[in-house]
Design an enzyme around this catalytic site. Sequence first.
Site, short mmCIF file in Angstrom:
data_model
loop_
_atom_site.label_atom_id
_atom_site.label_comp_id
_atom_site.label_asym_id
_atom_site.label_seq_id
_atom_site.Cartn_x
_atom_site.Cartn_y
_atom_site.Cartn_z
N HIS A 305 0.86 -1.20 0.00
CA HIS A 305 0.00 0.00 0.00
C HIS A 305 0.89 1.24 0.00
O HIS A 305 1.95 1.26 0.61
CB HIS A 305 -0.88 0.01 1.26
N ASP A 362 -7.90 -5.44 0.10
CA ASP A 362 -8.35 -6.30 -1.01
C ASP A 362 -7.95 -7.76 -0.85
O ASP A 362 -8.37 -8.60 -1.65
CB ASP A 362 -7.79 -5.76 -2.32
C1 SDX Z 1 -6.26 -0.01 -2.80
O1 SDX Z 1 -4.52 4.51 -1.98
C2 SDX Z 1 -5.44 3.88 -1.35
O2 SDX Z 1 -5.84 4.27 -0.27
C3 SDX Z 1 -6.01 2.70 -2.09
C4 SDX Z 1 -7.02 1.84 -1.31
C5 SDX Z 1 -8.31 2.60 -1.01
O3 SDX Z 1 -9.02 2.23 -0.07
O4 SDX Z 1 -8.64 3.53 -1.85
O5 SDX Z 1 -6.44 1.43 -0.06
C6 SDX Z 1 -7.43 0.61 -2.11
O6 SDX Z 1 -6.01 0.33 -3.93
C7 SDX Z 1 -5.38 -0.96 -2.05
C8 SDX Z 1 -4.15 -1.44 -2.90
C9 SDX Z 1 -4.64 -2.56 -3.83
N1 SDX Z 1 -3.60 -2.92 -4.79
C10 SDX Z 1 -2.94 -4.09 -4.73
O7 SDX Z 1 -3.10 -4.90 -3.81
C11 SDX Z 1 -2.02 -4.35 -5.92
C12 SDX Z 1 -0.66 -4.88 -5.42
N2 SDX Z 1 0.00 -3.80 -4.70
C13 SDX Z 1 0.96 -2.99 -5.45
O8 SDX Z 1 0.67 -2.82 -6.80
C14 SDX Z 1 1.42 -1.77 -4.67
O9 SDX Z 1 1.71 -2.19 -3.39
C15 SDX Z 1 0.53 -0.55 -4.60
C16 SDX Z 1 0.09 -0.08 -5.93
C17 SDX Z 1 -0.68 -0.83 -3.75
C18 SDX Z 1 1.32 0.57 -3.91
O10 SDX Z 1 2.36 0.87 -4.77
P1 SDX Z 1 3.42 2.04 -4.42
O11 SDX Z 1 3.07 2.75 -3.19
O12 SDX Z 1 3.64 2.84 -5.65
O13 SDX Z 1 4.69 1.21 -4.07
P2 SDX Z 1 5.74 0.74 -5.12
O14 SDX Z 1 5.06 0.18 -6.33
O15 SDX Z 1 6.73 1.85 -5.31
O16 SDX Z 1 6.40 -0.48 -4.34
C19 SDX Z 1 7.45 -0.25 -3.42
C20 SDX Z 1 8.31 -1.50 -3.56
C21 SDX Z 1 8.66 -1.82 -5.01
O17 SDX Z 1 9.91 -2.48 -5.00
P3 SDX Z 1 11.23 -1.59 -5.41
O18 SDX Z 1 10.97 -1.02 -6.81
O19 SDX Z 1 11.36 -0.51 -4.36
O20 SDX Z 1 12.36 -2.61 -5.39
O21 SDX Z 1 7.56 -2.64 -3.08
C22 SDX Z 1 7.37 -3.55 -4.18
C23 SDX Z 1 7.61 -2.81 -5.46
O22 SDX Z 1 8.08 -3.69 -6.46
N3 SDX Z 1 5.97 -3.99 -4.07
C24 SDX Z 1 5.56 -5.25 -4.22
C25 SDX Z 1 4.17 -5.21 -4.02
N4 SDX Z 1 3.80 -3.95 -3.78
C26 SDX Z 1 4.90 -3.20 -3.82
N5 SDX Z 1 6.22 -6.38 -4.51
C27 SDX Z 1 5.48 -7.51 -4.59
N6 SDX Z 1 4.15 -7.56 -4.41
C28 SDX Z 1 3.45 -6.43 -4.12
N7 SDX Z 1 2.14 -6.48 -3.93
#
Ligand code: SDX
Length: 427
Positions: A305, A362
């Site tokens: 998140h 989720d």
């Molecule tokens: C919702 O914003 C909100 O409030 C949203 C929400 C709401 O109520 O409105 O809470 C609802 O959207 C919840 C999130 C649902 N999405 C997912 O579950 C999809 C999987 N999660 C990721 O796509 C990700 O965690 C996000 C999109 C939720 C957050 O992404 P960020 O904040 O942009 O973080 P990032 O992509 O920069 O990740 C930081 C690091 C990265 O690694 P590095 O590039 O630093 O090496 O963490 C890794 C990412 O690769 N990472 C994950 C991961 N999520 C982040 N690696 C593996 N699996 C994951 N799920």
Amino acid sequence: MTDTAKLTAGGGETEYPVLAGSVGPDVVDIRKLYANTGMFTYDPGFTSTASCESGLTYIDGDEGVLLHRGYPIGQLAEQSSFMEVSYLLLNGELPSKDELESFSWTISRHTMLHEQLATFYRGFRRDAHPMAIMCGVVGALSAFYHDSTDITDPHQRMIASYRLIAKMPTIAAMAYKYSMGQPFLYPDNSLSYTGNFLRMTFGVPAEPYEVNPAVEKAMDRIFILHADHEQNASTSTVRLAGSSGANPFACIAAGIACLWGPAHGGANEAALNMLREIGRPERIPEYIARAKNKDDPFRLMGFGHRVYKNYDPRATVMQATVREVFESLKVSDPVFETALKLEEIALNDEYFIEKKLFPNVDFYSGVILSAIGFPTEMFTVLFALARTVGWVAQWNEMISDPAQKIGRPRQLYTGPTQRDYVPVEQR
Ligand code: SDX
């Protein structure tokens, strides 16, 4: 004495006020930065940017805290109702018994859709994704409710807000019925908001439908958990659309479109599909390895998140609700065991610990929704149904904010500098 932030750049030093909220990070007010320095800030994804002032929802991502108008989500999920939380988000205070009854009565009087909209559904293919139908139908509402599109009129804003909150369950249920080839059911206002939705979704004209109180309670709690969440992507979309003066139906349709993405609200559908693909706990290590592999675009859906760097408090409630629903429906689903095992392994894995990746709202919601009988394509529709009150409350707050103006970010331009046109014969 207001704290200030000094910036030494562009050959000089400039100073900006630091503003404090009631709780949470202070902000540096940089509204004069460009005028003072000729420079922009650069923050793709808005990881360090406050886009507005708001009193609706506060999240402390490090502590895993979520407050709606100051009330913790755990207490609201346990003791309140979606109608009461809707009133709270819209009005700022918990309602008295009479205020709640009057609000619920008013909402129930807007649950029917203009009859011609039923024809609108028939233009879609039966296998259309219900989120595609949701985007289309909600966007079309402004073609039917012209008397509540003038955003300068507080009364029209209130009517449009009530219409959207009241009609989303009807629109969602109709999208499901259409995909099933079953007839639409009209709302039955003798039922609760959530009971009405369950009957419109799972009832049929051929026989009476009994609302299961345990399912109604679980569904109502799921709606509470999805009601609002600060300036997430879809809420920011609604605010940006609203900042141009677009009508509320168009703004909410924009929010629905944004929520559909698998990185956002579409994650609940993606998470259950992922859990089903993993199937057996023995296959979890293979998926954990893929999630950690930089060359693999796969991510653990329902994990991570932007704000929570601790357990999403909504996921805690959601996990407990899975157990309650399984218990009351006398069902089980091996996918839940897989989810629990996946969570346990991930939370003990260095990668997830170092990146502070925890289950989010989720991760477990799909397990419950599937047990209740919803197909995975309906999961994000249910998220949109519940989030509508948050979008509407944030939209109203934005319009009433004297500081609000049309949102128009700038950019760091990296394209070609000016050059002269070359006629095709000379290329
Ligand atoms: C919702 O914003 C909100 O409030 C949203 C929400 C709401 O109520 O409105 O809470 C609802 O959207 C919840 C999130 C649902 N999405 C997912 O579950 C999809 C999987 N999660 C990721 O796509 C990700 O965690 C996000 C999109 C939720 C957050 O992404 P960020 O904040 O942009 O973080 P990032 O992509 O920069 O990740 C930081 C690091 C990265 O690694 P590095 O590039 O630093 O090496 O963490 C890794 C990412 O690769 N990472 C994950 C991961 N999520 C982040 N690696 C593996 N699996 C994951 N799920």
